[in-house]
Design a protein around this motif. Structure first.
Motif, PDB file in Angstrom:
ATOM      1  N   LEU A 388       0.822  -1.208   0.000  1.00 13.55           N
ATOM      2  CA  LEU A 388       0.000   0.000   0.000  1.00 13.55           C
ATOM      3  C   LEU A 388       0.859   1.262   0.000  1.00 13.55           C
ATOM      4  N   ALA A 389       1.968   1.247   0.747  1.00 13.12           N
ATOM      5  CA  ALA A 389       2.839   2.427   0.794  1.00 13.12           C
ATOM      6  C   ALA A 389       3.422   2.719  -0.587  1.00 13.12           C
ATOM      7  N   ALA A 390       3.866   1.664  -1.279  1.00 10.73           N
ATOM      8  CA  ALA A 390       4.457   1.855  -2.612  1.00 10.73           C
ATOM      9  C   ALA A 390       3.407   2.312  -3.618  1.00 10.73           C
ATOM     10  N   ALA A 391       2.212   1.689  -3.573  1.00 11.06           N
ATOM     11  CA  ALA A 391       1.159   2.057  -4.517  1.00 11.06           C
ATOM     12  C   ALA A 391       0.674   3.478  -4.273  1.00 11.06           C
ATOM     13  N   ALA A 392       0.545   3.867  -3.004  1.00 14.04           N
ATOM     14  CA  ALA A 392       0.088   5.223  -2.688  1.00 14.04           C
ATOM     15  C   ALA A 392       1.080   6.259  -3.194  1.00 14.04           C
ATOM     16  N   ALA A 393       2.370   6.018  -2.979  1.00 16.33           N
ATOM     17  CA  ALA A 393       3.386   6.965  -3.450  1.00 16.33           C
ATOM     18  C   ALA A 393       3.398   7.045  -4.975  1.00 16.33           C
ATOM     19  N   ARG A 394       3.140   5.909  -5.635  1.00 16.85           N
ATOM     20  CA  ARG A 394       3.190   5.870  -7.102  1.00 16.85           C
ATOM     21  C   ARG A 394       1.954   6.486  -7.747  1.00 16.85           C
ATOM     22  N   LEU A 395       0.782   6.291  -7.145  1.00 19.17           N
ATOM     23  CA  LEU A 395      -0.476   6.685  -7.789  1.00 19.17           C
ATOM     24  C   LEU A 395      -1.081   7.967  -7.230  1.00 19.17           C
ATOM     25  N   ASP A 396      -0.449   8.553  -6.222  1.00 15.38           N
ATOM     26  CA  ASP A 396      -0.977   9.788  -5.644  1.00 15.38           C
ATOM     27  C   ASP A 396      -0.884  10.911  -6.682  1.00 15.38           C
ATOM     28  N   ASP A 397      -2.042  11.421  -7.111  1.00  5.53           N
ATOM     29  CA  ASP A 397      -2.066  12.455  -8.143  1.00  5.53           C
ATOM     30  C   ASP A 397      -3.158  13.468  -7.817  1.00  5.53           C
ATOM     31  N   PRO A 398      -2.803  14.614  -7.262  1.00  5.60           N
ATOM     32  CA  PRO A 398      -3.815  15.608  -6.873  1.00  5.60           C
ATOM     33  C   PRO A 398      -4.594  16.184  -8.047  1.00  5.60           C
ATOM     34  N   ASP A 399      -4.114  15.980  -9.270  1.00  6.02           N
ATOM     35  CA  ASP A 399      -4.833  16.497 -10.440  1.00  6.02           C
ATOM     36  C   ASP A 399      -6.002  15.614 -10.836  1.00  6.02           C
ATOM     37  N   LEU A 400      -6.073  14.397 -10.258  1.00  2.04           N
ATOM     38  CA  LEU A 400      -7.167  13.481 -10.575  1.00  2.04           C
ATOM     39  C   LEU A 400      -8.286  13.628  -9.557  1.00  2.04           C
ATOM     40  N   THR A 401      -9.528  13.496 -10.046  1.00  2.00           N
ATOM     41  CA  THR A 401     -10.696  13.513  -9.162  1.00  2.00           C
ATOM     42  C   THR A 401     -11.550  12.289  -9.465  1.00  2.00           C
ATOM     43  N   PRO A 402     -11.700  11.332  -8.509  1.00  5.65           N
ATOM     44  CA  PRO A 402     -11.017  11.337  -7.212  1.00  5.65           C
ATOM     45  C   PRO A 402      -9.552  10.922  -7.356  1.00  5.65           C
ATOM     46  N   ASN A 403      -8.762  11.306  -6.372  1.00  2.91           N
ATOM     47  CA  ASN A 403      -7.337  10.974  -6.358  1.00  2.91           C
ATOM     48  C   ASN A 403      -7.160   9.564  -5.803  1.00  2.91           C
ATOM     49  N   PRO A 404      -6.663   8.612  -6.621  1.00  2.06           N
ATOM     50  CA  PRO A 404      -6.519   7.235  -6.125  1.00  2.06           C
ATOM     51  C   PRO A 404      -5.573   7.141  -4.936  1.00  2.06           C
ATOM     52  N   GLY A 405      -4.625   8.067  -4.841  1.00  2.00           N
ATOM     53  CA  GLY A 405      -3.691   8.035  -3.722  1.00  2.00           C
ATOM     54  C   GLY A 405      -4.365   8.216  -2.388  1.00  2.00           C
ATOM     55  N   THR A 406      -5.415   9.016  -2.341  1.00  5.13           N
ATOM     56  CA  THR A 406      -6.111   9.265  -1.072  1.00  5.13           C
ATOM     57  C   THR A 406      -6.687   7.978  -0.509  1.00  5.13           C
ATOM     58  N   ASN A 407      -7.377   7.205  -1.348  1.00 11.22           N
ATOM     59  CA  ASN A 407      -7.959   5.940  -0.892  1.00 11.22           C
ATOM     60  C   ASN A 407      -6.874   4.962  -0.465  1.00 11.22           C
ATOM     61  N   LYS A 432      -0.923  12.965   5.322  1.00 17.55           N
ATOM     62  CA  LYS A 432      -1.609  12.748   4.048  1.00 17.55           C
ATOM     63  C   LYS A 432      -3.116  13.004   4.097  1.00 17.55           C
ATOM     64  N   LEU A 433      -3.803  12.479   5.098  1.00 20.07           N
ATOM     65  CA  LEU A 433      -5.264  12.480   5.070  1.00 20.07           C
ATOM     66  C   LEU A 433      -5.895  13.687   5.744  1.00 20.07           C
ATOM     67  N   CYS A 434      -5.259  14.233   6.758  1.00 21.95           N
ATOM     68  CA  CYS A 434      -5.854  15.348   7.502  1.00 21.95           C
ATOM     69  C   CYS A 434      -5.256  16.693   7.103  1.00 21.95           C
ATOM     70  N   ARG A 435      -4.743  16.752   5.888  1.00 28.47           N
ATOM     71  CA  ARG A 435      -4.287  18.034   5.344  1.00 28.47           C
ATOM     72  C   ARG A 435      -5.494  18.804   4.814  1.00 28.47           C
ATOM     73  N   PRO A 436      -5.484  20.130   4.880  1.00 22.98           N
ATOM     74  CA  PRO A 436      -6.649  20.907   4.445  1.00 22.98           C
ATOM     75  C   PRO A 436      -7.093  20.634   3.015  1.00 22.98           C
ATOM     76  N   ASP A 437      -6.147  20.223   2.136  1.00 27.14           N
ATOM     77  CA  ASP A 437      -6.535  20.031   0.738  1.00 27.14           C
ATOM     78  C   ASP A 437      -7.306  18.742   0.501  1.00 27.14           C
ATOM     79  N   ARG A 438      -7.342  17.817   1.490  1.00 23.93           N
ATOM     80  CA  ARG A 438      -8.098  16.591   1.246  1.00 23.93           C
ATOM     81  C   ARG A 438      -8.735  15.972   2.489  1.00 23.93           C
ATOM     82  N   TRP A 439      -8.776  16.732   3.584  1.00 29.62           N
ATOM     83  CA  TRP A 439      -9.427  16.123   4.735  1.00 29.62           C
ATOM     84  C   TRP A 439     -10.936  16.036   4.538  1.00 29.62           C
ATOM     85  N   THR A 440     -11.526  15.097   5.240  1.00 35.40           N
ATOM     86  CA  THR A 440     -12.976  14.931   5.317  1.00 35.40           C
ATOM     87  C   THR A 440     -13.329  14.786   6.790  1.00 35.40           C
TER      88      THR A 440
END
Length: 524
Positions: A388-407, A432-440
């Motif tokens: 999961l750590a490797a996939a998150a680092a590889r697929l995290d893309d803030p330009d995508l909606t939804p961003n696969p890295g967040t999940n 990663k998750l509780c940053r203002p740009d993507r927290w819920t």
């Protein structure tokens, strides 16, 4: 170009089926041509035909001569030969206002009569059997008559329906003007599709269907219904889409089985999106029977099987795919689906082997999550975290909606927690998750819950801060409150000791989660 009808297109009525595409293409470019089939544009009955034609030619700026075996024929081309001769006689040829276009589908044996004067000119070759070559001819015409060429939306690669729609409309028996009226509607529909304006596209295709039924009631068009059904799927009108697709299924005449197959595929999508998996399965099966070489339908069928209790059947279908000469990307899809079949059947070691065989660096976000869960079920928690750590680092893309890295980071946090790495879990939430740009609200409350369970004065302060953020509407200014929002707001209030407010929010969550915030809910 001045005037509504700047062009006179001379052609034989025997070539109308081919030439009407030229009329349409020039109309879409804003280069209006005189069309006797248009309302109010017919030749007056009180005048001789040749005199009326001469007047129309003299009123136009450019004369286009469609050269074919029919237009040059001494008998069949009586009026076309006259039209060409008159354009020459009034000096249009010398003024470079005459453009010959050779109809390559039906060329003349020789350019006879007045046409002989046109043969030495640089003429355009019109091939209506090939869309690319046809559009190239239109570009040359536009260049000659000094009209800026703009590619029509029906030629845009983003318009999913263009090719099949154009192929089917070739069968319509219509006058030039009625054909143009219909196709102008569809070009506007294509424009709305490119812009993602699906409601307007649906209205236009519905207008097209009504108008075509009025103009040509004997025609049985199929594909426009499929286009409308796709628009309805995009709009979330799943029940309406199912009804639209059902107007085509089983009704396609001989030679149009692909349309019926596409309609069954659309019906399958409509059922699937309504979670009617048995009906979706049946529709996809019928679609695949009608279009057996369509891999996308096969994959949709497999995806539906994975939502049912038909895993064994899923494996049988996968074996059928094994015998096909599939490209590498499709074989990758099959491997991922095979891993998912094993996972759904509880065969976690087999699932892990299949996903590992694909290669961790090639897995998409969903496959990486399933591999990590399969590894976790096999007691390989540390490896699950690595995946999961490797996939998150590889697929995290803030330009995508939804961003696969967040999940992926969300699953990574829980994998750390399951493996007993609480500090690392909290680090994922914080970084990663509780940053203002993507927290819920969910992420903030989960983070607060873990801090609360661990305890300590510093953790309590951080917990209270996270809960305050979850409760602050200023952090979610554009969000409509849903059941899950009320649930997590209630949980935040519960963690802060505001039990009455927690109860109120929980009741407003409308059963989003059956478990109330009690001592058991606080245990990790």
């Amino acid at each position: 170009m001045s005037g509504r009808h700047g062009l006179f297109i001379s052609f034989s009525t025997l070539d109308q089926q081919e030439v009407r595409k030229l009329f349409l293409s020039l109309e879409l470019q804003g280069a209006g041509a005189w069309d006797y089939s248009d309302d109010g544009q017919g030749l007056p009955l009180s005048r001789r035909v040749d005199a009326a034609l001469a007047e129309k030619i003299e009123a136009c700026e450019y004369f286009i001569a469609v050269v074919s075996a029919n237009s040059t024929d001494e008998r069949a081309g009586r009026y076309t030969r006259f039209e060409v001769q008159h354009a020459i006689d009034i000096g249009m040829l010398g003024a470079q206002r005459v453009l010959p276009i050779l109809l390559v589908n039906n060329p003349p044996a020789q350019w006879a009569g007045a046409y002989a004067r046109l043969e030495p000119l640089l003429h355009v070759r019109l091939d209506t059997t090939n869309e690319d070559r046809h559009e190239e001819a239109v570009q040359k015409v536009c260049e000659y008559i000094k009209v800026s060429y703009v590619p029509p939306f029906l030629r845009d690669t983003r318009v999913f329906f263009a090719q099949r729609f154009l192929e089917e409309t070739e069968s319509l028996s219509l006058t030039n003007s009625n054909f143009i009226r219909l196709m102008r509607l569809m070009n506007r529909c294509a424009e709305k599709v490119v812009g993602g304006r699906w409601a307007e596209a649906r209205e236009l295709i519905s207008t097209f269907l009504n108008l075509s039924a009025f103009l040509n009631p004997d025609a049985q068009l199929q594909y426009p219904f499929i286009i409308r059904g796709v628009c309805e799927l995009q709009l979330g009108m799943f029940a309406e889409a199912a009804q639209t697709f059902m107007q085509v299924t089983g009704q396609a005449p001989q030679g149009r089985r692909p349309f019926s197959g596409l309609a069954f595929a659309g019906l399958g999508h409509a059922h699937f999106l309504r979670q009617q998996y048995a009906q979706a399965l049946d529709a996809f099966k019928q679609a695949l029977a009608l279009i057996p070489d369509d891999r996308d339908i096969g994959f949709n069928l497999l995806g539906t099987l994975l939502q049912t209790d038909h895993q064994l059947l899923g494996e049988e279908l996968l074996e059928q795919f094994d015998s096909l000469p599939l490209p590498a990307e499709d074989r990758l899809k099959i491997a991922k689906v095979r891993g998912l079949v094993h996972y759904k059947k509880g065969q976690f070691r087999a699932a892990a082997r299949v996903f590992e065989g694909v290669g961790r660096h090639l897995l998409d976000d969903a496959s990486a999550i399933y591999l990590a869960q399969a590894l976790g079920q096999c007691g390989r928690d540390d490896e699950a975290v690595e995946v999961l750590a490797a996939a998150a680092a590889r697929l995290d893309d803030p330009d995508l909606t939804p961003n696969p890295g967040t999940n992926l980071y969300h699953h990574l946090a829980y994998s750390y927690l399951d493996a007993g790495y609480v500090e690392e879990c909290l680090g994922v939430y914080e970084d990663k998750l509780c940053r203002p740009d993507r927290w819920t609200r969910q992420y903030l409350v989960e983070y607060a819950r873990i801090l609360n369970a661990r305890g300590g004065r510093r953790d309590e302060a951080r917990m209270r801060d996270a809960c305050a953020k979850a409760l602050d509407p200023g952090h979610f200014p554009h969000a409509d409150l849903k059941a899950e929002d009320f649930f997590y707001m209630g949980f935040a209030n519960f963690l802060l000791g505001r039990h009455q407010l927690a109860r109120y929010d929980y009741e407003r969550s409308a059963g989003f989660c059956d478990k109330y915030y009690d001592d058991d809910a606080l245990r990790l």
